[in-house]
Design a protein around this motif. Structure first.
Motif, PDB file in Angstrom:
ATOM      1  N   MET A   1       0.860  -1.165   0.000  1.00  0.00           N
ATOM      2  CA  MET A   1       0.000   0.000   0.000  1.00  0.00           C
ATOM      3  C   MET A   1       0.904   1.225   0.000  1.00  0.00           C
ATOM      4  O   MET A   1       1.781   1.348   0.839  1.00  0.00           O
ATOM      5  N   ASN A   2       0.672   2.132  -0.935  1.00  0.00           N
ATOM      6  CA  ASN A   2       1.562   3.282  -0.996  1.00  0.00           C
ATOM      7  C   ASN A   2       1.175   4.338   0.038  1.00  0.00           C
ATOM      8  O   ASN A   2       0.127   4.263   0.675  1.00  0.00           O
ATOM      9  N   ALA A   3       2.039   5.325   0.193  1.00  0.00           N
ATOM     10  CA  ALA A   3       1.865   6.338   1.235  1.00  0.00           C
ATOM     11  C   ALA A   3       0.599   7.160   1.033  1.00  0.00           C
ATOM     12  O   ALA A   3      -0.051   7.543   2.007  1.00  0.00           O
ATOM     13  N   THR A   4       0.218   7.422  -0.206  1.00  0.00           N
ATOM     14  CA  THR A   4      -0.981   8.222  -0.481  1.00  0.00           C
ATOM     15  C   THR A   4      -2.241   7.506  -0.014  1.00  0.00           C
ATOM     16  O   THR A   4      -3.107   8.100   0.623  1.00  0.00           O
ATOM     17  N   VAL A   5      -2.342   6.227  -0.317  1.00  0.00           N
ATOM     18  CA  VAL A   5      -3.509   5.450   0.102  1.00  0.00           C
ATOM     19  C   VAL A   5      -3.561   5.381   1.629  1.00  0.00           C
ATOM     20  O   VAL A   5      -4.618   5.549   2.234  1.00  0.00           O
ATOM     21  N   SER A   6      -2.411   5.172   2.258  1.00  0.00           N
ATOM     22  CA  SER A   6      -2.341   5.127   3.717  1.00  0.00           C
ATOM     23  C   SER A   6      -2.793   6.460   4.320  1.00  0.00           C
ATOM     24  O   SER A   6      -3.528   6.493   5.309  1.00  0.00           O
ATOM     25  N   LEU A   7      -2.370   7.560   3.699  1.00  0.00           N
ATOM     26  CA  LEU A   7      -2.759   8.891   4.168  1.00  0.00           C
ATOM     27  C   LEU A   7      -4.262   9.089   4.051  1.00  0.00           C
ATOM     28  O   LEU A   7      -4.913   9.568   4.982  1.00  0.00           O
ATOM     29  N   VAL A   8      -4.837   8.707   2.921  1.00  0.00           N
ATOM     30  CA  VAL A   8      -6.281   8.866   2.703  1.00  0.00           C
ATOM     31  C   VAL A   8      -7.068   8.035   3.723  1.00  0.00           C
ATOM     32  O   VAL A   8      -8.036   8.518   4.313  1.00  0.00           O
ATOM     33  N   ILE A   9      -6.635   6.800   3.942  1.00  0.00           N
ATOM     34  CA  ILE A   9      -7.308   5.942   4.925  1.00  0.00           C
ATOM     35  C   ILE A   9      -7.206   6.560   6.320  1.00  0.00           C
ATOM     36  O   ILE A   9      -8.182   6.597   7.066  1.00  0.00           O
ATOM     37  N   SER A  10      -6.037   7.075   6.661  1.00  0.00           N
ATOM     38  CA  SER A  10      -5.837   7.695   7.977  1.00  0.00           C
ATOM     39  C   SER A  10      -6.739   8.909   8.171  1.00  0.00           C
ATOM     40  O   SER A  10      -7.319   9.098   9.235  1.00  0.00           O
ATOM     41  N   ILE A  11      -6.840   9.722   7.147  1.00  0.00           N
ATOM     42  CA  ILE A  11      -7.698  10.909   7.234  1.00  0.00           C
ATOM     43  C   ILE A  11      -9.163  10.505   7.387  1.00  0.00           C
ATOM     44  O   ILE A  11      -9.887  11.072   8.206  1.00  0.00           O
ATOM     45  N   LEU A  12      -9.581   9.511   6.636  1.00  0.00           N
ATOM     46  CA  LEU A  12     -10.959   9.017   6.729  1.00  0.00           C
ATOM     47  C   LEU A  12     -11.251   8.500   8.143  1.00  0.00           C
ATOM     48  O   LEU A  12     -12.274   8.848   8.740  1.00  0.00           O
ATOM     49  N   ILE A  13     -10.361   7.691   8.664  1.00  0.00           N
ATOM     50  CA  ILE A  13     -10.539   7.149  10.015  1.00  0.00           C
ATOM     51  C   ILE A  13     -10.556   8.272  11.043  1.00  0.00           C
ATOM     52  O   ILE A  13     -11.372   8.274  11.967  1.00  0.00           O
ATOM     53  N   PHE A  14      -9.661   9.249  10.884  1.00  0.00           N
ATOM     54  CA  PHE A  14      -9.615  10.397  11.795  1.00  0.00           C
ATOM     55  C   PHE A  14     -10.964  11.113  11.823  1.00  0.00           C
ATOM     56  O   PHE A  14     -11.491  11.404  12.895  1.00  0.00           O
TER      57      PHE A  14
ATOM     58  N   PRO B   1      -3.620   9.871  28.146  1.00  0.00           N
ATOM     59  CA  PRO B   1      -4.329  11.156  28.269  1.00  0.00           C
ATOM     60  C   PRO B   1      -5.743  11.114  27.695  1.00  0.00           C
ATOM     61  O   PRO B   1      -6.642  11.788  28.193  1.00  0.00           O
ATOM     62  N   LEU B   2      -5.949  10.303  26.651  1.00  0.00           N
ATOM     63  CA  LEU B   2      -7.293  10.184  26.086  1.00  0.00           C
ATOM     64  C   LEU B   2      -8.236   9.512  27.089  1.00  0.00           C
ATOM     65  O   LEU B   2      -9.385   9.921  27.245  1.00  0.00           O
ATOM     66  N   ILE B   3      -7.739   8.502  27.779  1.00  0.00           N
ATOM     67  CA  ILE B   3      -8.547   7.813  28.790  1.00  0.00           C
ATOM     68  C   ILE B   3      -8.892   8.778  29.922  1.00  0.00           C
ATOM     69  O   ILE B   3     -10.042   8.831  30.382  1.00  0.00           O
ATOM     70  N   LEU B   4      -7.910   9.549  30.356  1.00  0.00           N
ATOM     71  CA  LEU B   4      -8.126  10.464  31.481  1.00  0.00           C
ATOM     72  C   LEU B   4      -9.089  11.596  31.154  1.00  0.00           C
ATOM     73  O   LEU B   4      -9.753  12.121  32.046  1.00  0.00           O
ATOM     74  N   THR B   5      -9.174  11.971  29.882  1.00  0.00           N
ATOM     75  CA  THR B   5     -10.028  13.105  29.509  1.00  0.00           C
ATOM     76  C   THR B   5     -11.372  12.682  28.927  1.00  0.00           C
ATOM     77  O   THR B   5     -12.195  13.542  28.615  1.00  0.00           O
ATOM     78  N   THR B   6     -11.612  11.395  28.766  1.00  0.00           N
ATOM     79  CA  THR B   6     -12.899  10.924  28.241  1.00  0.00           C
ATOM     80  C   THR B   6     -13.749  10.432  29.397  1.00  0.00           C
ATOM     81  O   THR B   6     -13.388   9.484  30.090  1.00  0.00           O
ATOM     82  N   ASN B   7     -14.859  11.116  29.611  1.00  0.00           N
ATOM     83  CA  ASN B   7     -15.789  10.748  30.672  1.00  0.00           C
ATOM     84  C   ASN B   7     -17.213  10.837  30.144  1.00  0.00           C
ATOM     85  O   ASN B   7     -17.452  11.341  29.057  1.00  0.00           O
ATOM     86  N   PHE B   8     -18.120  10.368  30.951  1.00  0.00           N
ATOM     87  CA  PHE B   8     -19.524  10.329  30.566  1.00  0.00           C
ATOM     88  C   PHE B   8     -20.350  11.044  31.620  1.00  0.00           C
ATOM     89  O   PHE B   8     -19.936  11.169  32.770  1.00  0.00           O
ATOM     90  N   GLU B   9     -21.523  11.510  31.196  1.00  0.00           N
ATOM     91  CA  GLU B   9     -22.396  12.208  32.125  1.00  0.00           C
ATOM     92  C   GLU B   9     -23.847  11.844  31.847  1.00  0.00           C
ATOM     93  O   GLU B   9     -24.214  11.506  30.731  1.00  0.00           O
TER      94      GLU B   9
ATOM     95  N   LEU C   1      -6.260  16.828  21.802  1.00  0.00           N
ATOM     96  CA  LEU C   1      -5.347  15.681  21.843  1.00  0.00           C
ATOM     97  C   LEU C   1      -5.378  14.892  20.534  1.00  0.00           C
ATOM     98  O   LEU C   1      -4.331  14.526  19.990  1.00  0.00           O
ATOM     99  N   LEU C   2      -6.561  14.626  20.016  1.00  0.00           N
ATOM    100  CA  LEU C   2      -6.676  13.866  18.762  1.00  0.00           C
ATOM    101  C   LEU C   2      -6.029  14.614  17.591  1.00  0.00           C
ATOM    102  O   LEU C   2      -5.326  14.018  16.773  1.00  0.00           O
ATOM    103  N   ILE C   3      -6.252  15.914  17.532  1.00  0.00           N
ATOM    104  CA  ILE C   3      -5.656  16.710  16.451  1.00  0.00           C
ATOM    105  C   ILE C   3      -4.132  16.729  16.576  1.00  0.00           C
ATOM    106  O   ILE C   3      -3.416  16.553  15.580  1.00  0.00           O
ATOM    107  N   VAL C   4      -3.624  16.907  17.793  1.00  0.00           N
ATOM    108  CA  VAL C   4      -2.169  16.922  18.009  1.00  0.00           C
ATOM    109  C   VAL C   4      -1.561  15.564  17.644  1.00  0.00           C
ATOM    110  O   VAL C   4      -0.534  15.498  16.953  1.00  0.00           O
ATOM    111  N   ILE C   5      -2.190  14.494  18.089  1.00  0.00           N
ATOM    112  CA  ILE C   5      -1.683  13.153  17.779  1.00  0.00           C
ATOM    113  C   ILE C   5      -1.660  12.930  16.269  1.00  0.00           C
ATOM    114  O   ILE C   5      -0.673  12.440  15.708  1.00  0.00           O
ATOM    115  N   PHE C   6      -2.730  13.316  15.611  1.00  0.00           N
ATOM    116  CA  PHE C   6      -2.827  13.137  14.165  1.00  0.00           C
ATOM    117  C   PHE C   6      -1.771  13.979  13.441  1.00  0.00           C
ATOM    118  O   PHE C   6      -1.102  13.494  12.518  1.00  0.00           O
ATOM    119  N   ALA C   7      -1.598  15.225  13.874  1.00  0.00           N
ATOM    120  CA  ALA C   7      -0.608  16.110  13.241  1.00  0.00           C
ATOM    121  C   ALA C   7       0.813  15.587  13.469  1.00  0.00           C
ATOM    122  O   ALA C   7       1.636  15.588  12.534  1.00  0.00           O
TER     123      ALA C   7
END
Length: 160
Positions: free
Chosen positions: A1-14, A75-83, A101-107
């Motif tokens: 799988m080339n880098a472009t396809v991997s990037l597109v899949i990653s963006i979609l999943i994000f 950090p994602l576990i610590l900041t994800t809560n329910f109400e 956090l998600l944006i920073v991790i992705f970037a």
């Protein structure tokens, strides 16, 4: 799988993960909590990269990727809560920190991939996807357990 396809899949999943987080903050979660686990399914599709004959991943690279994912999940576990809101339904607690956090991790992932040239691109892409799979899996499984615990606590308090 080339880098472009991997990037597109990653963006979609994000975007699917971000949409799920936003939806969970605005719409009540189903009592089963199963939608919390769907991102694991989305990301597990990246394991198809293992079928790429040009990729040569070593055991150490897999272990490092899994450990990095575990660290990132904290950090994602610590900041994800329910109400429980006024109508008695459960929602993901509103938190801008989770989105940041998600944006920073992705970037950081794309900065790393663009600048790290010691590993061939297909192996590096797979390692990044494995990191993502591991942190999302741990984060969402723990979130699911938090959710189920709150459901259980809620049902006990309504009986009393």
């Amino acid at each position: 799988m080339n880098a472009t396809v991997s990037l597109v899949i990653s963006i979609l999943i994000f975007f699917l993960i971000m949409r799920g987080q936003l939806r969970g903050m605005q719409k009540p979660l189903k009592k089963s909590g199963i939608p919390l686990l769907l991102p694991i399914l989305y990301i597990s599709t990246s394991l198809f990269q293992l079928l790429d004959p040009t990729m040569h991943i070593q055991r150490e690279q897999v272990i490092i990727s899994l450990l990095l994912g575990l660290v990132i999940s904290v950090p994602l576990i610590l900041t994800t809560n329910f109400e429980i809101r006024g109508n008695g339904e459960l929602f993901i607690k509103r938190s801008r920190i989770v989105f940041v956090l998600l944006i920073v991790i992705f970037a950081l992932r794309f900065v790393f991939v663009a600048n790290y040239k010691l590993i061939d691109p297909s192996t590096l892409g797979f390692m990044c996807n494995l990191i993502t799979l591991s942190y999302v899996t741990v984060w969402r499984l723990v979130s699911f357990m938090k959710f189920r615990s709150l459901i259980h606590h809620k049902s006990l308090s309504t009986r009393a």
